[in-house]
Design an enzyme around this catalytic site. Sequence first.
Site, mmCIF file in Angstrom:
data_model
loop_
_atom_site.group_PDB
_atom_site.id
_atom_site.type_symbol
_atom_site.label_atom_id
_atom_site.label_comp_id
_atom_site.label_asym_id
_atom_site.label_seq_id
_atom_site.Cartn_x
_atom_site.Cartn_y
_atom_site.Cartn_z
ATOM 1 C CB ALA A 258 -0.905 0.000 1.228
ATOM 2 C CE LYS A 259 -1.978 6.818 -2.585
ATOM 3 N NZ LYS A 259 -3.435 6.699 -2.401
ATOM 4 N NE ARG A 260 0.095 0.588 5.765
ATOM 5 C CZ ARG A 260 -0.522 -0.536 5.369
ATOM 6 N NH1 ARG A 260 0.182 -1.620 5.088
ATOM 7 N NH2 ARG A 260 -1.828 -0.598 5.262
ATOM 8 C CG HIS A 261 4.489 -1.060 2.132
ATOM 9 N ND1 HIS A 261 3.216 -1.584 2.016
ATOM 10 C CD2 HIS A 261 4.953 -1.466 3.332
ATOM 11 C CE1 HIS A 261 2.939 -2.307 3.095
ATOM 12 N NE2 HIS A 261 3.971 -2.241 3.905
ATOM 13 N N GLY A 262 5.606 3.219 0.195
ATOM 14 C CA GLY A 262 6.230 4.002 -0.881
ATOM 15 C C GLY A 262 5.483 3.773 -2.178
#
Length: 329
Positions: A258-262
């Site tokens: 997801a976005k939190r992983h870049g």
Amino acid sequence: MVFPVIGRLAPSPTGAQHVGNARTYLIAWLSARSSGGMLKLRIEDIDSPRVKPGAAVAAREDLQWLGLDWDGEPIVQTTRLSHYQAALEELKRRELVYPCTCTRSDIATAASAPHAGEEIPYPGTCASRRVADVQTLQAEGRPWAWRFRVHESPTFVDRFAGEQHIDLKQIGGDFVVWKKFTAPAHAQPDAAAELGTPAYQLAVVVDDAEMGVTEVVRGDDLLPSTPRQLLLYRALNLAPPEFAHVPLVVGPDGRRLAKRHGDTRLAALRAAGVKPEALLGLLAWSCGWLDQPEPICARELLPLFRLESIPRRPFVLTPELLRTIGYCI
Ligand code: GLU
Ligand code: ZN
């Protein structure tokens, strides 16, 4: 007689496609194409509040960039509402669905145990209603969803994940096949079905059946959907496809990509100059088809494809692995 394999790719244009989607599409594409089968593209755009403008076109570009082709014109769910309505009418005619007026918070309050996941087990509050009760609801101006009555939980043998016994009563019970809508007071009860939105479970069954899909290869986050879909296949007297649910791609923290992983959007990789062959090589290595992540194109993977060699655990995508294909997160 040997029936041809028909697979499908079913992107939801609710956001950009990322490396995790690419891995599942690659597996689905190889599974169909390696047996000489066909592959159809379906744009799952009925989830309208979440659909992002341009995302359907972008998904097609992403697939083309990866070299994953499909047969015929894409099927677009929002153009097929009459098909889903016909299926709903059939379920109504046979009293297999009932109108549910509960809100999310009604369900959360009535459910005995607190539930961490998105899915709150439906406590059956409205299950005593009959289809004809919508006339009263409509007169009262109350909105309703259509819920399917779950009396059993079909077991099935997944081609990748093996035999599955998922208890639908535990994970949600009666499920929504048509989302809640308010019928205008002046509308005929029958016409009211034209409003609102079919739920994913209904649309996907109607589509896969009409498209002649014989194998569904998708992420294992959808495993709990399969017994529900099997119930709908039975209820609508349709032949179900075979299923293969494959592990997802996760970040270093073990959580779904997801976005939190870049930024792992395919468009971002492409813009950064990553070659599709480099990404395909990394994904093929993650599936056990290559000893090393080395550049390869989709067609070259056809003879190497084996569903069984895909590891049973999720693929952990790290910044280091992305760096090996020239992408810095
Ligand atoms: N559209 C869904 C997704 O992108 C896939 C649904 C399916 O394969 O049945 O996650
Ligand atoms: Zn209800």
